[in-house]
Design an enzyme around this catalytic site. Sequence first.
Site, short mmCIF file in Angstrom:
data_model
loop_
_atom_site.label_atom_id
_atom_site.label_comp_id
_atom_site.label_asym_id
_atom_site.label_seq_id
_atom_site.Cartn_x
_atom_site.Cartn_y
_atom_site.Cartn_z
N HIS A 144 22.24 -1.95 -38.26
CA HIS A 144 21.10 -1.13 -37.69
C HIS A 144 20.25 -1.85 -37.04
CE1 HIS A 144 19.55 -3.22 -41.42
NE2 HIS A 144 18.42 -2.79 -40.87
N1 UDP Z 1 21.56 0.27 -48.69
C1 UDP Z 1 21.67 1.40 -49.49
N2 UDP Z 1 22.46 2.31 -48.88
C2 UDP Z 1 23.02 2.11 -47.57
C3 UDP Z 1 22.74 1.00 -46.81
C4 UDP Z 1 21.89 -0.10 -47.59
O1 UDP Z 1 21.36 1.34 -50.65
O2 UDP Z 1 23.63 3.17 -47.05
C5 UDP Z 1 20.73 -0.85 -49.44
C6 UDP Z 1 21.32 -2.07 -49.53
O3 UDP Z 1 22.29 -2.24 -50.60
C7 UDP Z 1 20.18 -2.96 -49.61
C8 UDP Z 1 19.08 -2.32 -48.49
O4 UDP Z 1 19.54 -1.09 -48.54
O5 UDP Z 1 19.51 -3.14 -50.86
C9 UDP Z 1 18.95 -2.98 -47.29
O6 UDP Z 1 18.14 -2.41 -46.54
P1 UDP Z 1 18.33 -2.49 -44.89
O7 UDP Z 1 19.98 -3.13 -44.56
O8 UDP Z 1 18.05 -1.18 -44.42
O9 UDP Z 1 17.41 -3.51 -44.61
P2 UDP Z 1 17.33 -5.25 -44.39
O10 UDP Z 1 17.45 -5.70 -45.78
O11 UDP Z 1 17.94 -5.56 -43.38
O12 UDP Z 1 15.76 -5.33 -44.11
#
Ligand code: UDP
Length: 347
Positions: A206
């Site tokens: 994403h």
């Molecule tokens: N996550 C979730 N469902 C999904 C994809 C990600 O629960 O379909 C959770 C994942 O386990 C983690 C968090 O969302 O705890 C990560 O968020 P994201 O990847 O959106 O953001 P980033 O960590 O890159 O800021």
Amino acid sequence: MKKIATIIGARPQFIKAAPLSFEFANSDLVEEMCIHTGQHFDENMSGVFFRELGLPKPAYQLDIHGGPHGQMTGRMTEAIEAILMGDRPDAVLVYGDTNSTLAGGLAAVKLHIPVIHVEAGLRSFNRNMPEEINRVLVDHISSVLLCPTSAAVENLRNEGISAGVHQVGDLMYDATLKLTPIAVKHSRILEELSLQPKSYGVATLHRAENTDSPEALRKAIDFLAHLSGDIPLVLPLHPRTRQALARAGISVAADRLKLIDPVGYFDMHVLLSNANIVATDSGGVQKEAYFHKVPCVTLRSETEWVETIDNGWNRLWSQDEYRPRREIREYGTGDTAKRILEILRSA
Ligand code: UDP
């Protein structure tokens, strides 16, 4: 009691907030008031996390999402400022690196309300990332900087920031330790997707750098399609990526790369803990792969979570090999929320 206004708005922030909000609710120190900006707003990016993680209902629910970065951040700053002027909390707590983080920090500091930044000091050293801009700016206006790792403390020191800096571990690890056993009881995702444990991989995609241009998106999808030749992959698709695929007219042809809607926390942790490999451009998911002791490939040219690479659990997609594996102790023992509470007690 200290009155703390917490700003949340995006999926990873709900997850980071869960252990700390729980700690606050059970303390005699902090009265917490949550402001949800609405950056992520629908059931599978927001609602499900409030239910599964037991988050308190926000005191204020804004409805600000979409649009260019400046507009989104500006609208959030204005709305948060109005709330803070009325409620006058003792401090404002922000998580991570999103536009909600920057808006909350800016609104607070201009009203001379101290800013507490959770996940301070992370750096990719890539200023093309909107998240990098948000992190750097928020760190420079924060009074209490709560770093997950020693690398984060070091990054702040290199920018001349040492006052108010504390290394506390990782709140996502608190959440994983506490909630995985509950996830296992509730989730039926393996049955629903007809998956056998340890026979598949999980992917997420994403980041703007992978979704903003059709070429970058094509490269990432091709990488995953290639990987799915070795092992079938499940890809819970972020809404931004689904839109980008449609816009670029890219249809995913590989039949071993299964695109599904975003899943809730319980399903995600059951998927991750039973996977053989994780491929992701998410910050949180790189660490969660390690928490479940699953090797990770990061679909980026750098990472903020350098210790996952140094200790052999993660590699960048440009790297062919993992380093020798060692345990990572910096993320704590599930006690990060407690450590933060103690720091705020003496702050
Ligand atoms: N996550 C979730 N469902 C999904 C994809 C990600 O629960 O379909 C959770 C994942 O386990 C983690 C968090 O969302 O705890 C990560 O968020 P994201 O990847 O959106 O953001 P980033 O960590 O890159 O800021």
